[in-house]
Design an enzyme around this catalytic site. Structure first.
Site, short mmCIF file in Angstrom:
data_model
loop_
_atom_site.label_atom_id
_atom_site.label_comp_id
_atom_site.label_asym_id
_atom_site.label_seq_id
_atom_site.Cartn_x
_atom_site.Cartn_y
_atom_site.Cartn_z
N ASN A 9 33.85 -11.19 24.32
CA ASN A 9 34.56 -10.83 25.55
C ASN A 9 33.54 -10.93 26.68
OD1 ASN A 9 35.92 -9.65 27.65
ND2 ASN A 9 35.99 -7.59 26.76
N TRP A 10 33.63 -12.01 27.42
CA TRP A 10 32.60 -12.25 28.46
C TRP A 10 32.83 -11.40 29.71
CZ3 TRP A 10 31.81 -18.35 28.44
CH2 TRP A 10 31.34 -18.74 27.16
N LYS A 11 33.94 -10.72 29.79
CA LYS A 11 34.25 -9.86 30.94
C LYS A 11 34.07 -10.65 32.25
CE LYS A 11 33.18 -5.92 28.09
NZ LYS A 11 32.75 -4.54 27.99
N HIS A 95 42.39 -3.82 27.22
CA HIS A 95 40.98 -3.42 27.11
C HIS A 95 40.78 -2.10 27.88
CE1 HIS A 95 36.66 -3.37 27.71
NE2 HIS A 95 36.60 -4.13 26.63
N GLU A 97 38.63 -1.16 29.89
CA GLU A 97 38.30 -1.33 31.31
C GLU A 97 39.56 -1.59 32.12
OE1 GLU A 97 35.28 -4.27 30.64
OE2 GLU A 97 34.07 -2.72 29.68
N GLU A 167 38.00 0.10 19.93
CA GLU A 167 36.81 0.15 20.78
C GLU A 167 36.66 1.55 21.38
OE1 GLU A 167 35.68 -3.96 22.34
OE2 GLU A 167 37.30 -3.26 23.62
N GLY A 173 29.36 -0.91 26.08
CA GLY A 173 28.33 -1.18 27.09
C GLY A 173 27.28 -0.10 27.22
N SER A 209 29.16 -2.07 21.70
CA SER A 209 27.74 -2.26 21.42
C SER A 209 27.48 -2.85 20.04
CB SER A 209 26.96 -0.95 21.61
OG SER A 209 27.13 -0.48 22.93
N GLY A 230 30.92 -7.59 23.70
CA GLY A 230 30.74 -7.79 25.14
C GLY A 230 29.36 -8.32 25.45
N GLY A 231 28.44 -7.41 25.76
CA GLY A 231 27.09 -7.76 26.22
C GLY A 231 26.39 -8.79 25.34
P1 PGA Z 1 30.01 -4.22 24.53
O1 PGA Z 1 31.53 -4.46 24.97
O2 PGA Z 1 29.77 -5.04 23.30
O3 PGA Z 1 29.19 -4.67 25.72
O4 PGA Z 1 29.86 -2.75 24.26
C1 PGA Z 1 32.56 -4.56 24.02
C2 PGA Z 1 33.90 -4.70 24.72
O5 PGA Z 1 34.12 -4.02 25.72
O6 PGA Z 1 34.75 -5.51 24.31
#
Ligand code: PGA
Length: 245
Positions: A9-11, A95, A97, A167, A173, A209, A230-231
């Site tokens: 997930n590149w956000k 998600h 966010e 999640e 994050g 994470s 994500g990251g």
């Molecule tokens: P993260 O994000 O790996 O940076 O914690 C995961 C996500 O929000 O899908």
């Protein structure tokens, strides 16, 4: 039985050129991977370019959201047919966010899930509790409501196309991963909520994470069928290491 799915997930990261560069760097690193599925979810503007760059590779494309109407006066929204035309197979829905910053609710998640299915996209439905909810011992209730309401009124055939992503919001994050035991507890609980026909087939991804050094222990758990990353998905070497856990 359940083929693992590792989804990046590149956000809101990377321009078109940067996105293409990332997928081009990633492709050779994972070209021999066949026993698991690999997905990247760039921003909307980069979708088509990444689809072109990923043609003839084992990398699939997903979007980070979908609106439920097909077209019309809905400024800034993007519809299912547009995502399909850009090359998407999957779409992330609900998600945390989106829920936290953009007012997504279980009701809008359900509308998006139905729209994705209608337009032949595979939904990845995100659920997860906040730290406050976990500390108040409400996490199972929260996750149960999100799963049940987000997937309300789906047929067994539709359920076959669903992936759930657990999640925990406190792990996203933050560098603070849920332990494999903490994650498995919720994954097993979610599996218990699934309709009998798909109980053993629906994949439940872990997100929060996930990194090269913790993926193997998480993936060793019976009900963890992949990751939403994500990251660590923004660096080709890290994401490749996760894919090849
Ligand atoms: P993260 O994000 O790996 O940076 O914690 C995961 C996500 O929000 O899908």
């Amino acid at each position: 039985m359940r083929k693992p799915l590792l989804a990046g997930n590149w956000k809101m990261n990377k321009t078109i050129d940067e996105s293409v560069a990332l997928v081009k760097e990633l492709a050779p690193l994972i070209k021999d991977v066949a026993d698991r599925e690999v997905l990247v979810c760039p921003t909307f503007p980069a979708l088509k370019s990444v689809a072109d760059a990923a043609a003839n590779t084992n990398i699939m494309l997903g979007a980070q959201n979908i609106f439920w109407e097909e077209k019309g006066a809905f400024t800034a929204e993007v519809s299912g047919p547009m995502l399909v035309a850009a090359g998407c197979k999957y779409v992330i829905i609900g998600h945390s966010e989106r829920r936290q910053y953009f007012g997504e609710t279980d009701e809008t998640v359900n509308k998006r899930v139905k729209a994705a299915l209608k337009f032949n996209l595979l939904p990845i439905v995100c659920v997860g509790e906040t730290l406050e909810q976990r500390e108040a011992n409400e996490m199972m209730k929260v996750v149960e409501t999100q799963v049940k309401e987000g997937t309300k009124d789906l047929s067994a055939d539709e359920w076959k196309k669903i992936t759930i992503a657990y999640e925990p919001v406190w792990a996203i994050g933050t560098g603070k991963t849920a332990s494999p035991e903490q994650a498995e507890e919720v994954h097993a609980f979610i599996r218990g909520l699934l309709p009998a026909e798909v109980k053993d087939s629906v994949r439940i991804l872990y997100g929060g994470s996930m990194k090269p050094d913790n993926v193997a222990d998480l993936m060793a758990k019976e009900n963890i069928d992949g990751g939403l990353i994500g990251g660590a998905a923004l660096k080709a070497a890290d994401f490749a290491a996760i894919v090849k856990y």
